[in-house]
Design a protein around this motif. Structure first.
Motif, PDB file in Angstrom:
ATOM      1  N   VAL A 188       0.858  -1.182   0.000  1.00 23.98           N
ATOM      2  CA  VAL A 188       0.000   0.000   0.000  1.00 23.98           C
ATOM      3  C   VAL A 188       0.893   1.229   0.000  1.00 23.98           C
ATOM      4  N   LYS A 189       0.594   2.171  -0.911  1.00 24.32           N
ATOM      5  CA  LYS A 189       1.384   3.392  -0.984  1.00 24.32           C
ATOM      6  C   LYS A 189       0.453   4.603  -1.023  1.00 24.32           C
ATOM      7  N   GLY A 190       0.933   5.698  -0.468  1.00 19.80           N
ATOM      8  CA  GLY A 190       0.183   6.940  -0.531  1.00 19.80           C
ATOM      9  C   GLY A 190      -0.666   7.184   0.703  1.00 19.80           C
ATOM     10  N   PRO A 191      -1.199   8.386   0.850  1.00 21.18           N
ATOM     11  CA  PRO A 191      -2.057   8.704   1.991  1.00 21.18           C
ATOM     12  C   PRO A 191      -3.462   8.149   1.788  1.00 21.18           C
ATOM     13  N   PHE A 192      -4.249   8.203   2.843  1.00 26.13           N
ATOM     14  CA  PHE A 192      -5.633   7.768   2.859  1.00 26.13           C
ATOM     15  C   PHE A 192      -6.469   8.695   1.986  1.00 26.13           C
ATOM     16  N   ILE A 193      -7.719   8.309   1.696  1.00 31.10           N
ATOM     17  CA  ILE A 193      -8.590   9.157   0.876  1.00 31.10           C
ATOM     18  C   ILE A 193      -9.702   9.803   1.701  1.00 31.10           C
ATOM     19  N   THR A 194      -9.722   9.555   2.997  1.00 30.26           N
ATOM     20  CA  THR A 194     -10.698  10.204   3.877  1.00 30.26           C
ATOM     21  C   THR A 194      -9.967  10.791   5.081  1.00 30.26           C
ATOM     22  N   PRO A 195     -10.521  11.817   5.694  1.00 28.33           N
ATOM     23  CA  PRO A 195      -9.884  12.374   6.894  1.00 28.33           C
ATOM     24  C   PRO A 195      -9.750  11.335   8.004  1.00 28.33           C
ATOM     25  N   ARG A 196      -8.861  11.621   8.933  1.00 24.99           N
ATOM     26  CA  ARG A 196      -8.639  10.714  10.065  1.00 24.99           C
ATOM     27  C   ARG A 196      -9.959  10.469  10.802  1.00 24.99           C
ATOM     28  N   PRO A 197     -10.252   9.222  11.175  1.00 20.58           N
ATOM     29  CA  PRO A 197     -11.518   8.927  11.847  1.00 20.58           C
ATOM     30  C   PRO A 197     -11.685   9.732  13.141  1.00 20.58           C
ATOM     31  N   PRO A 198     -12.909   9.950  13.585  1.00 21.30           N
ATOM     32  CA  PRO A 198     -13.137  10.709  14.816  1.00 21.30           C
ATOM     33  C   PRO A 198     -12.374  10.165  16.015  1.00 21.30           C
ATOM     34  N   GLN A 199     -12.225   8.836  16.096  1.00 14.19           N
ATOM     35  CA  GLN A 199     -11.487   8.259  17.224  1.00 14.19           C
ATOM     36  C   GLN A 199      -9.979   8.278  17.009  1.00 14.19           C
ATOM     37  N   GLY A 200      -9.540   8.762  15.859  1.00 11.72           N
ATOM     38  CA  GLY A 200      -8.121   8.654  15.524  1.00 11.72           C
ATOM     39  C   GLY A 200      -7.811   7.257  15.040  1.00 11.72           C
ATOM     40  N   GLN A 201      -7.996   6.292  15.900  1.00 13.99           N
ATOM     41  CA  GLN A 201      -7.872   4.879  15.573  1.00 13.99           C
ATOM     42  C   GLN A 201      -9.132   4.168  16.051  1.00 13.99           C
ATOM     43  N   LEU A 202      -9.783   3.421  15.179  1.00 13.76           N
ATOM     44  CA  LEU A 202     -10.913   2.615  15.617  1.00 13.76           C
ATOM     45  C   LEU A 202     -10.455   1.596  16.652  1.00 13.76           C
ATOM     46  N   VAL A 203     -11.380   1.123  17.454  1.00  9.79           N
ATOM     47  CA  VAL A 203     -11.077   0.063  18.414  1.00  9.79           C
ATOM     48  C   VAL A 203     -10.962  -1.249  17.646  1.00  9.79           C
ATOM     49  N   VAL A 204      -9.776  -1.849  17.671  1.00  8.71           N
ATOM     50  CA  VAL A 204      -9.532  -3.097  16.953  1.00  8.71           C
ATOM     51  C   VAL A 204      -9.669  -4.270  17.921  1.00  8.71           C
ATOM     52  N   VAL A 205     -10.557  -5.181  17.577  1.00  6.34           N
ATOM     53  CA  VAL A 205     -10.837  -6.363  18.401  1.00  6.34           C
ATOM     54  C   VAL A 205     -10.416  -7.592  17.596  1.00  6.34           C
ATOM     55  N   ALA A 206      -9.713  -8.513  18.235  1.00  2.48           N
ATOM     56  CA  ALA A 206      -9.225  -9.682  17.497  1.00  2.48           C
ATOM     57  C   ALA A 206      -8.990 -10.833  18.466  1.00  2.48           C
ATOM     58  N   PRO A 207      -8.915 -12.050  17.958  1.00  3.81           N
ATOM     59  CA  PRO A 207      -8.558 -13.174  18.822  1.00  3.81           C
ATOM     60  C   PRO A 207      -7.210 -12.922  19.492  1.00  3.81           C
ATOM     61  N   ALA A 208      -7.059 -13.456  20.675  1.00  3.51           N
ATOM     62  CA  ALA A 208      -5.811 -13.280  21.412  1.00  3.51           C
ATOM     63  C   ALA A 208      -4.620 -13.676  20.550  1.00  3.51           C
ATOM     64  N   GLY A 209      -3.566 -12.867  20.615  1.00  8.54           N
ATOM     65  CA  GLY A 209      -2.356 -13.141  19.849  1.00  8.54           C
ATOM     66  C   GLY A 209      -2.209 -12.296  18.612  1.00  8.54           C
ATOM     67  N   ALA A 210      -3.276 -11.600  18.205  1.00  4.40           N
ATOM     68  CA  ALA A 210      -3.172 -10.732  17.027  1.00  4.40           C
ATOM     69  C   ALA A 210      -2.365  -9.494  17.375  1.00  4.40           C
ATOM     70  N   ALA A 211      -1.405  -9.159  16.537  1.00  8.65           N
ATOM     71  CA  ALA A 211      -0.575  -7.978  16.777  1.00  8.65           C
ATOM     72  C   ALA A 211      -1.378  -6.721  16.475  1.00  8.65           C
TER      73      ALA A 211
END
Length: 354
Positions: A188-211
Motif C-alpha cells: 500500500v502506498k500513498g495517503p488515505f482518501i478520507t480524513p482521520r476517523p473521529p477516534q483517531g484509531q478505531l477500536v480493533v478487536v481480534a482473537p488473542a495473539g493478534a498484533a
C-alpha cells in the motif's frame, strides 16, 4: 476492580447462538429486525453490539448485507452503543477495508470498532480466485492488514482539513503523510482518501495473539481457563481482554432448563456457557471481572435473552462492578477507557522538530 469500565457487548447477529434458534423467514433480512435488535440493545444499556460475517454467503441465505453495511445502517438509529462489525481480511483489499471502517466511524460519530477475522479455506480461496493460505500465513496476513489500516488512519493529521476559503485550500498538504507499506502478500502506498476517523484509531478487536489489537477475545470452558487465557493475552500486549460467553437464561416465566429442552441439544464449544437465571450470570460476570475487562455475550435466542440481561443482569453489575452504560456523545474508545492516540506521523514530526 479495574480503573476502567467493565464492558458487556452483545453478538446480535443471526438467529442466536443455539443451532435450533430461528427467526421467521419473512423477518430474517428486514431492516426492521436489525433496527429493533440494535436499538433494543442500546436501550438496555449494553456497551456494544457486534455484527458477524462470513467470507462466503451463509447456507440457505437468500441474500445478506455485509457486516459493515449493517453497522452503518444502525449508526444513525443509535447514539451511544458501540458498533463493531466483523471484517474478514484474507482476500479483501486492505485499503478498502480501512476506508470502509473509517467511514463507519464517521457515520457513527466515533462509535465504531472492528473485529478482525482471517479465514482462508479452500472453498473461500477458490471463490476469490486465490491460493489457499496456511494457518501461519493467515495470521501474518491479519497482522499486516491491522498494521496498514492503522498507518492509513494516521496518514491524515487531525487538523489536515483546513477549509480555507480565502486561499481556496481544503487541505494542508503538509499534514498528509505518505504510507509506504510492503507486506508479505500486498503493498500500500500513498495517503488515505478520507480524513482521520473521529477516534483517531478505531477500536480493533481480534482473537488473542493478534498484533496491534486493542481488545483480545479469549475463550475458556470455565473461569479458570478464561483467566489463564486472559493472562496470556495480556503478556502478549493486549490492552483490554474480553471473554466470550454463551448464555441461555430463565426468561418470560420459562426456566432455562425447559427452554434448552425445547430447543434441543446444544453442542459444546470452547466458550464459557451459562444456562440458568440472571443472578447466576451476574455472579459469573463478577467472577470473570477479576481477570478480564469485559465479555461478549452470545445469547441462545437474542430476542429473549437480551431482554433478561438488560432487565436483571446489568442492574446487578452496576451495583457490584460499577458497570456504566455508554453515554450519547462519547466515542467507543472513551466508553472503554482507551485513550485517543496521536497520529504516529504527527508525533514523528514533533520529535524531529525537538
Amino acid at each position: 476492580m479495574s480503573d476502567h469500565p467493565f464492558a458487556v457487548a452483545l453478538e446480535g447477529d443471526a438467529a442466536g447462538a443455539h443451532p435450533a434458534a430461528t427467526v421467521p423467514a419473512s423477518d430474517a433480512l428486514t431492516a426492521r429486525r436489525l433496527a429493533t435488535r440494535v436499538v433494543g440493545a442500546e436501550r438496555f444499556g449494553l456497551t456494544a453490539v457486534t455484527f458477524d460475517d462470513s467470507p462466503l454467503p451463509v447456507a440457505d441465505a437468500v441474500a445478506r448485507l455485509d457486516a459493515v453495511q449493517r453497522a452503518a445502517f444502525a449508526a444513525p438509529l443509535t447514539s451511544a452503543i458501540g458498533l463493531v462489525p466483523v471484517v474478514h481480511v484474507a482476500y479483501s483489499e486492505p485499503f478498502h477495508v480501512a476506508t470502509q471502517l473509517a467511514s463507519l466511524d464517521w457515520a457513527s460519530s466515533g462509535r465504531a470498532g472492528w473485529i478482525v477475522a482471517a479465514s482462508g479455506t479452500a472453498r473461500e480461496a477458490a471463490a476469490y480466485g486465490r491460493d489457499e493460505l496456511a494457518v501461519d500465513e493467515l495470521r501474518r496476513e491479519r497482522d499486516d492488514v491491522i498494521e496498514v489500516a492503522r498507518r492509513l488512519w494516521d496518514s491524515w493529521e487531525d487538523d489536515a482539513v483546513i477549509q480555507d476559503a480565502a486561499t481556496g485550500r481544503y487541505l494542508d498538504a503538509d499534514r498528509l503523510h505518505y504510507v509506504d507499506f510492503e507486506g508479505e502478500r500486498f503493498s500500500v502506498k500513498g495517503p488515505f482518501i478520507t480524513p482521520r476517523p473521529p477516534q483517531g484509531q478505531l477500536v480493533v478487536v481480534a482473537p488473542a495473539g493478534a498484533a496491534g489489537a486493542d481488545v483480545a477475545l479469549v475463550e475458556g470452558i470455565d473461569p479458570a481457563a478464561v483467566a489463564e487465557a486472559a493472562a496470556a493475552a495480556r503478556a502478549a500486549g493486549a490492552e483490554r481482554v474480553w471473554a466470550e460467553v454463551e448464555v441461555l437464561l430463565d426468561a418470560r416465566g420459562v426456566p432455562a432448563a425447559r427452554r434448552l429442552a425445547e430447543l434441543g441439544a446444544w453442542p459444546a464449544t470452547c466458550r464459557l456457557r451459562h444456562i440458568g437465571d440472571a443472578a447466576g450470570l451476574a455472579s459469573l460476570l463478577e467472577e470473570l471481572a477479576a481477570s478480564v475487562d469485559g465479555v461478549r455475550l452470545h445469547p441462545a435466542e437474542p430476542d429473549v435473552d437480551v431482554e433478561e440481561v438488560g432487565r436483571a443482569v446489568l442492574p446487578a453489575l452496576r451495583r457490584t462492578l460499577g458497570f456504566r452504560s455508554p453515554t450519547a456523545g462519547d466515542t467507543l474508545r472513551e466508553t472503554l477507557g482507551l485513550g485517543r492516540p496521536v497520529s504516529r506521523y504527527a508525533a514523528s514530526a514533533v520529535k524531529e522538530l525537538a
